[in-house]
Design a protein around this motif. Sequence first.
Motif, PDB file in Angstrom:
ATOM      1  N   MET A 124      19.307  37.468  51.867  1.00  0.00           N
ATOM      2  CA  MET A 124      19.993  38.741  51.617  1.00  0.00           C
ATOM      3  C   MET A 124      19.055  39.921  51.831  1.00  0.00           C
ATOM      4  O   MET A 124      19.470  40.993  52.292  1.00  0.00           O
ATOM      5  N   ALA A 125      17.773  39.725  51.521  1.00  0.00           N
ATOM      6  CA  ALA A 125      16.803  40.818  51.668  1.00  0.00           C
ATOM      7  C   ALA A 125      16.434  41.075  53.121  1.00  0.00           C
ATOM      8  O   ALA A 125      15.931  42.157  53.450  1.00  0.00           O
ATOM      9  N   THR A 126      16.653  40.083  54.000  1.00  0.00           N
ATOM     10  CA  THR A 126      16.217  40.219  55.396  1.00  0.00           C
ATOM     11  C   THR A 126      17.381  40.238  56.390  1.00  0.00           C
ATOM     12  O   THR A 126      17.161  40.101  57.594  1.00  0.00           O
ATOM     13  N   LEU A 127      18.607  40.374  55.872  1.00  0.00           N
ATOM     14  CA  LEU A 127      19.748  40.490  56.782  1.00  0.00           C
ATOM     15  C   LEU A 127      19.592  41.713  57.674  1.00  0.00           C
ATOM     16  O   LEU A 127      19.038  42.728  57.254  1.00  0.00           O
ATOM     17  N   PRO A 128      20.104  41.691  58.928  1.00  0.00           N
ATOM     18  CA  PRO A 128      20.859  40.584  59.528  1.00  0.00           C
ATOM     19  C   PRO A 128      20.009  39.673  60.419  1.00  0.00           C
ATOM     20  O   PRO A 128      20.525  38.767  61.028  1.00  0.00           O
TER      21      PRO A 128
END
Length: 237
Positions: A124-128
């Motif tokens: 979630m922290a590194t999307l997308p």
Amino acid sequence: MEGLRQLHKKHQIFVNFLIVAVTIGFVFLLGNKTVLIFLFLFTIGIVYKLWQTNKKQSILLALSFLTLACFASQMPIIKNRVNVFLKTTDFNMETIITKNSFTQTKNTAEHRVLIDYLAIKEIMATLPFGVGTGDFQEALNKQYNTVNFKVAIKNKFNNHNQYLAEFLKTGVLGGVLFLMLVFTLWKTKKSRMGFYFVLLFSIGCLVESYLDRQHGIVIFACIIPFFLNQNSNSLSA
């Protein structure tokens, strides 16, 4: 699997019974929970199929498996793992985090739950786009350190979930492409054995990073393609 099918057809009963018995014996000796779960699900499937054609054989197989399971449950390796799971499993994430931050626990089911939780946080922290194929283990290690996940820090655990691993490595694009690939495998015409191997692979990917393991790569790159278009032993056989 093939041995059980041949037993159902009453073909070389002694030889196939011996093969099945020895195989199941090795499975129990290894004590791998994932393989035992697959064996349990497969047995349920065989019992259900037999019930439609031969209720006596179905009941006999179910009783035989239950008897074998009772004996196997007394084996030290299985008894120890079952006791660890039953006596130490919690269902509250904060409790799981706290336990694993103070000591190197042995509950591998909780380990997988915590790894999945931390992996999803990183995804979630590194999307997308994800963290990259070369940095995913470092990203996981960083998450392990945030909660002082002692056993994972020591052993540098991988994702233990191939689906989450693909999302972590290459973000939405890689994760969705991998899901589409697995979906395509299910849609492709398969032999009976091809079906079983696709089932093994797709379920196994939920609890193991299969493509980080030699046997997973062999199944995915060699065995599944070999069986995809085999018609001599079709699912309707």
